[in-house]
Design an enzyme around this catalytic site. Structure first.
Site, PDB file in Angstrom:
ATOM      1  N   ASN A 114       0.925  -1.171  -0.162  1.00  0.00           N
ATOM      2  CA  ASN A 114      -0.016  -0.056  -0.034  1.00  0.00           C
ATOM      3  C   ASN A 114       0.913   1.246   0.064  1.00  0.00           C
ATOM      4  O   ASN A 114       2.020   1.373   0.552  1.00  0.00           O
ATOM      5  CB  ASN A 114      -1.053   0.033   1.185  1.00  0.00           C
ATOM      6  N   LYS A 196      -4.063   4.355  -6.593  1.00  0.00           N
ATOM      7  CA  LYS A 196      -4.337   3.793  -5.495  1.00  0.00           C
ATOM      8  C   LYS A 196      -4.054   4.548  -4.162  1.00  0.00           C
ATOM      9  O   LYS A 196      -4.872   4.708  -3.252  1.00  0.00           O
ATOM     10  CB  LYS A 196      -3.714   2.260  -5.342  1.00  0.00           C
ATOM     11  N   ASN A 200      -6.492   5.436  -0.880  1.00  0.00           N
ATOM     12  CA  ASN A 200      -6.084   5.196   0.534  1.00  0.00           C
ATOM     13  C   ASN A 200      -5.966   6.513   1.230  1.00  0.00           C
ATOM     14  O   ASN A 200      -6.363   6.770   2.435  1.00  0.00           O
ATOM     15  CB  ASN A 200      -4.731   4.698   0.532  1.00  0.00           C
ATOM     16  N   ASN A 214     -15.993   2.218   6.004  1.00  0.00           N
ATOM     17  CA  ASN A 214     -15.530   3.372   4.902  1.00  0.00           C
ATOM     18  C   ASN A 214     -16.672   4.331   4.690  1.00  0.00           C
ATOM     19  O   ASN A 214     -16.362   5.388   4.629  1.00  0.00           O
ATOM     20  CB  ASN A 214     -15.142   2.559   3.753  1.00  0.00           C
ATOM     21  N   ASN A 265     -16.950  -1.834   4.367  1.00  0.00           N
ATOM     22  CA  ASN A 265     -15.597  -2.568   4.682  1.00  0.00           C
ATOM     23  C   ASN A 265     -14.781  -1.873   5.879  1.00  0.00           C
ATOM     24  O   ASN A 265     -15.036  -0.680   6.000  1.00  0.00           O
ATOM     25  CB  ASN A 265     -14.806  -2.362   3.426  1.00  0.00           C
ATOM     26  N   SER A 268      -7.389  -1.105   5.913  1.00  0.00           N
ATOM     27  CA  SER A 268      -6.302  -1.747   6.610  1.00  0.00           C
ATOM     28  C   SER A 268      -5.816  -0.969   7.895  1.00  0.00           C
ATOM     29  O   SER A 268      -5.422  -1.474   8.870  1.00  0.00           O
ATOM     30  CB  SER A 268      -5.458  -1.921   5.755  1.00  0.00           C
TER      31      SER A 268
END
Length: 314
Positions: A114, A196, A200, A214, A265, A268
């Site tokens: 990530n 991405k 994030n 989220n 969700n 992380s």
């Protein structure tokens, strides 16, 4: 699952080694063919005293769950033909350095992390090696001990970070594609990593600070107060970093589309915070803040989010 013996795009023994047996590592191992994949353990495995393999229950996105057994790479084994690194971003540089002794100098190394920063650090440390980066939207989690689930079906893009990696790109994509997952070659991998990173940076820190799924950030006053400034900063740093800008309004639209799509969700970063683990904030909003300072771009919102997460983290 993939059929055995299909990853003929690799030279040597055709074995894929995975460094990092977390959710993402176990996801790929679950789809790759038995006999073609191995895990690199945290410490050298002794065949006399240690478990020779990692066994877990794997829940594919479609189909029945099954028990997967993946052997550990022994010091006496033949060197693998491809290394996938699926460690946390903050562990990546040390993890790669600790295991280069079992990787040939011409073996492709594919980094699945990530955020941004650790990939460039690895490529900068070993510029002569074929280092590639992957950006994936595949989702994996561990709903119970000893169980890994393919929680969200996506795609993966792989591209070169070093000059020598360019000639390995096609064979790496072929090898990873034997998993049955969707894998694309991408020459401009920096842009894919930024795509991405934007998502994030706009979701993870907010969910960790607010301790919510989220989708719940979208109506929270803290998010609504800071999101426009955050998107302006991201747009300005992105333009300076890769000379490809996106309008800040487009960045916000993308963030909120993904937040709605993954509304229930847990990110992380929220999961790391709940479990008392170090987060990857230094490679997400922290990376944007550092690049902003280097480029002379004001980044107070990214810096604020980075500082808040560090105050919450162990």
């Amino acid at each position: 699952m993939a059929e055995a013996g299909k990853n003929q795009g690799l030279s040597g023994n055709g074995r894929i080694a995975i460094l990092g047996a977390g959710s993402m590592g176990q996801l790929w191992a679950g789809y790759l063919a038995t006999g073609t994949v191995t895990f690199i353990p945290r410490h050298e495995v002794s065949p006399e005293t240690d478990q020779p393999a990692l066994t877990y229950t794997f829940q594919p996105f479609e189909g029945r769950e099954e028990v997967v057994t993946v052997p550990y790479l022994l010091a006496t084994a033949a060197r693998p033909s491809l290394l996938m690194v699926t460690t946390k971003a903050g562990d990546t540089l040390d993890a790669v350095e600790s295991n280069l002794h079992c990787i040939s100098p011409d073996t492709p190394i594919v980094l699945f992390q990530n955020g941004m920063g650790c990939q460039q650090a690895v490529a900068g440390r070993w510029p002569q090696r074929p280092i590639l980066a992957a950006s994936t939207t595949e989702g994996a989690n561990r709903p119970a001990p000893g169980c890994t689930a393919h929680a969200g079906k996506g795609e993966t893009w792989v591209g070169p970070l070093t000059t020598s990696a360019t000639t390995h790109l096609a064979q790496v994509v072929t090898a990873l594609g034997t998993s049955g997952l969707t894998v694309h070659a991408e020459q401009d991998i920096q842009r894919r990593l930024w795509d991405k990173l934007v998502i994030n940076a706009g979701i993870n820190a907010f969910t960790a600070i607010l301790d919510c799924p989220n989708g719940d950030i979208l109506t929270d006053p803290f998010y609504l107060e800071h999101i426009d400034e955050l998107c302006d900063e991201i747009a300005n740093v992105m333009k300076g970093d890769i000379e490809k800008a996106q309008p800040s309004v487009t960045i916000r639209e993308r963030i909120e589309m993904i937040a709605r799509k993954t509304a229930r969700n847990t990110s992380s970063m929220r999961s790391d915070r709940r479990l008392g683990r170090r987060t990857e904030i230094d490679f997400i909003n922290g990376y944007i803040a550092r690049r902003g300072h280097e480029l002379g771009v004001d980044v107070p919102t990214n810096q604020m989010l980075t500082n808040r997460i560090k105050q919450l983290s162990p």
